[in-house]
Design a protein around this motif. Structure first.
Motif, PDB file in Angstrom:
ATOM      1  N   LEU A  71      -6.961  13.105  -3.377  1.00  0.00           N
ATOM      2  CA  LEU A  71      -7.667  14.386  -3.420  1.00  0.00           C
ATOM      3  C   LEU A  71      -6.700  15.566  -3.335  1.00  0.00           C
ATOM      4  N   LEU A  72      -5.609  15.402  -2.615  1.00  0.00           N
ATOM      5  CA  LEU A  72      -4.586  16.453  -2.588  1.00  0.00           C
ATOM      6  C   LEU A  72      -4.016  16.689  -3.982  1.00  0.00           C
ATOM      7  N   LEU A  73      -3.788  15.605  -4.723  1.00  0.00           N
ATOM      8  CA  LEU A  73      -3.254  15.733  -6.086  1.00  0.00           C
ATOM      9  C   LEU A  73      -4.289  16.350  -7.021  1.00  0.00           C
ATOM     10  N   VAL A  74      -5.558  15.997  -6.812  1.00  0.00           N
ATOM     11  CA  VAL A  74      -6.632  16.629  -7.597  1.00  0.00           C
ATOM     12  C   VAL A  74      -6.684  18.124  -7.280  1.00  0.00           C
ATOM     13  N   GLN A  75      -6.580  18.448  -6.010  1.00  0.00           N
ATOM     14  CA  GLN A  75      -6.622  19.838  -5.561  1.00  0.00           C
ATOM     15  C   GLN A  75      -5.481  20.653  -6.169  1.00  0.00           C
ATOM     16  N   GLU A  76      -4.341  19.997  -6.379  1.00  0.00           N
ATOM     17  CA  GLU A  76      -3.175  20.671  -6.960  1.00  0.00           C
ATOM     18  C   GLU A  76      -3.190  20.669  -8.481  1.00  0.00           C
ATOM     19  N   GLY A  77      -4.247  20.063  -9.070  1.00  0.00           N
ATOM     20  CA  GLY A  77      -4.350  20.042 -10.529  1.00  0.00           C
ATOM     21  C   GLY A  77      -3.457  19.019 -11.203  1.00  0.00           C
ATOM     22  N   ASP A  82     -11.729  11.889 -12.964  1.00  0.00           N
ATOM     23  CA  ASP A  82     -12.253  11.157 -14.111  1.00  0.00           C
ATOM     24  C   ASP A  82     -11.173  10.764 -15.112  1.00  0.00           C
ATOM     25  N   ASP A  83      -9.911  10.888 -14.705  1.00  0.00           N
ATOM     26  CA  ASP A  83      -8.820  10.306 -15.502  1.00  0.00           C
ATOM     27  C   ASP A  83      -8.996   8.805 -15.555  1.00  0.00           C
ATOM     28  N   TYR A  84      -8.706   8.239 -16.717  1.00  0.00           N
ATOM     29  CA  TYR A  84      -8.728   6.783 -16.814  1.00  0.00           C
ATOM     30  C   TYR A  84      -7.485   6.197 -16.172  1.00  0.00           C
ATOM     31  N   LEU A  85      -7.678   5.075 -15.524  1.00  0.00           N
ATOM     32  CA  LEU A  85      -6.581   4.361 -14.866  1.00  0.00           C
ATOM     33  C   LEU A  85      -5.429   4.096 -15.823  1.00  0.00           C
ATOM     34  N   ASN A  86      -5.757   3.759 -17.066  1.00  0.00           N
ATOM     35  CA  ASN A  86      -4.710   3.417 -18.036  1.00  0.00           C
ATOM     36  C   ASN A  86      -3.833   4.608 -18.418  1.00  0.00           C
ATOM     37  N   LYS A  87      -4.284   5.815 -18.121  1.00  0.00           N
ATOM     38  CA  LYS A  87      -3.431   6.987 -18.368  1.00  0.00           C
ATOM     39  C   LYS A  87      -2.178   6.906 -17.509  1.00  0.00           C
ATOM     40  N   TRP A  88      -2.342   6.402 -16.299  1.00  0.00           N
ATOM     41  CA  TRP A  88      -1.225   6.356 -15.356  1.00  0.00           C
ATOM     42  C   TRP A  88      -0.577   4.985 -15.271  1.00  0.00           C
ATOM     43  N   ILE A  89      -1.346   3.928 -15.562  1.00  0.00           N
ATOM     44  CA  ILE A  89      -0.794   2.569 -15.549  1.00  0.00           C
ATOM     45  C   ILE A  89      -1.199   1.906 -16.876  1.00  0.00           C
TER      46      ILE A  89
END
Length: 453
Positions: A71-77, A82-89
């Protein structure tokens, strides 16, 4: 609040005299600590007592903290829920899963405990990267499509920790230290595998389980059923945070005062998902959510790991916080009894309290040929599509319920068994030509009949 303080003092004095709890406790209301105390041993080999600053393995009470990191990362933009997991992995062989699905246990990903039980070299200590490697290599089948229902998954929270690392280019433990623990002055808290890093923590509370064969308490590392505490010690995100009641209270205060996460995100965190199949179990973004007619909205999480039971319970409408960390195994129902008494006292309501801690059951060692009689697959009579598997491994009998990890069955007699740490009996009987297994949990009884042997 003088009456509540007196209630709590009386309750905990009784708990101390009767030795009903081995752990630490903190109770607060409207920003004021009403009670903080410690009971029993941190190290049974030396009789070193617990103190209020004793450090415990939080087990799954780590999950709200992992969710807070996201949530901290969401808060920082830097991330969207709702990002898909595969975007990051991108290498992960599961499509359609979002960050939100991981947070609220609607991903359908299977729990990793069975995967490592089957494939992992138990002489080594696994970490988060090993889990990712195993998911890619073995591709365990997902349990359901994303957002079909809520089903608790430790796997999802390890993937969340890996996502934090990929977004920030920091170790997950370092990110928590720099962005949560240090700013909140949680000086006794860290995310670390104590065995993996081979470290000693000052005033550490060692976790003890009850050896049902020897009839005594032992370190979880030394009991066959709980040796996963060693080879899974490098896993972080689903568990692995070491902390104290005082530090957890600092964390709770930062959330409740809005000092850490903004109100919009907190409202999302405290809202359960709308799934295709409704379940009575409500889970938000890192928190279990409950509405109680008498006590209002409850936002909480519990944790269980061999030797440890932990709980952080927040009664939002009354601004009451109860934190209990325990490091010595005891009967599950009795744990709930003690917790209920603490809650009632905190609300200035009447409560009952046991005169003594129930004795834990002793098990017999049965020869393999007797254990083999019970091996087979059993279909639940009320739900024939749900199969219970009873099987042998290394002359030990296990039961695996649908959607659950395997649990060892310990013998009372040749046909009557119990599950250690839970108030559950498992009885094998024959009625006519049918072989039955009965799972008895208090007054609830589930019956299944054999379909193969």
């Amino acid at each position: 609040m003088a009456d509540i303080k007196a209630n709590l003092e009386n309750l905990f004095q009784y708990i101390k005299e009767k030795q009903l709890l081995n752990g630490t406790v903190l109770v607060a209301k409207k920003g004021e600590i009403l009670y903080e105390g410690a009971f029993g041993d941190a190290d049974m080999s030396t009789n070193r007592p617990l103190t209020s600053r004793s450090v415990f393995n939080l087990a799954s009470v780590s999950k709200p903290i992992t969710a807070t990191a996201i949530l901290l990362l969401v808060q920082e933009g830097k991330l969207s829920l709702d990002d898909y997991l595969n975007k990051w992995i991108p290498d992960l062989p599961y499509g359609g899963i979002t960050i939100r699905h991981l947070l609220n246990h609607t991903s359908g990903l299977p729990d990793y405990l069975d995967l490592f039980e089957v494939y992992w070299d138990k002489a080594k200590i696994a970490d988060n990267d090993d889990l990712l490697r195993y998911l890619i290599k073995y591709k365990p089948e997902r349990l359901f499509a994303p957002n079909e229902r809520v089903e608790y998954s430790n796997t999802g929270y390890i993937l969340l920790a890996l996502i934090v690392e990929r977004i920030t280019d920091m170790d997950f433990a370092d990110f928590l230290q720099e962005n949560i623990f240090k700013p909140l002055k949680m000086t006794r808290t860290q995310a670390i595998g104590v065995r993996k890093e081979n470290i000693e923590i000052d005033d550490y509370a060692y976790g003890y389980v009850y050896d049902v064969y020897a009839g005594e308490y032992v370190l979880a590392d030394d009991f066959e059923e709980s040796k996963m505490v060693t080879y899974l010690d490098g896993m972080l995100g689903d568990g692995g945070i070491q902390s104290t009641v005082g530090d957890l209270y600092l964390y709770e205060r930062a959330l409740s005062t809005g000092a850490l996460i903004n109100d919009v995100l907190l409202r999302e965190a405290y809202t359960p998902p709308k799934t295709e199949i409704d379940t009575p179990y409500k889970y938000g973004l890192g928190w279990i959510i409950e509405d109680n007619e008498e006590k209002g909205q409850i936002i909480w999480h519990s944790g269980g790991w061999p030797g440890y039971v932990t709980i952080l319970k927040r009664f939002m409408d009354h601004e009451i916080v109860i934190i209990v960390l325990r490091n010595k195994e005891q009967d599950f129902d009795f744990d709930q009894h003690i917790l209920h008494a603490i809650e009632q006292a905190a609300f200035d309501l009447p409560y009952e309290i046991a005169k003594e801690r129930p004795r834990l059951e002793h098990a017999q060692v049965l020869p393999e040929d007797i254990l083999k009689r019970h091996v087979g697959n059993y279909a639940l009579i009320d739900h024939p599509d749900l199969i219970i598997n009873v099987f042998l491994e290394n002359n030990r009998l296990f039961i695996k319920m649908p959607g659950s990890m395997k649990l060892e069955l310990h013998a009372k007699t040749e046909n009557n068994f119990f599950i250690r740490g839970l108030t559950i009996d498992v009885d094998f009987t024959t009625e006519g030509s049918k072989e039955l297994v009965k799972i008895i949990d208090g007054t609830e009884v589930q019956i299944a009949e054999t379909i193969s042997n």
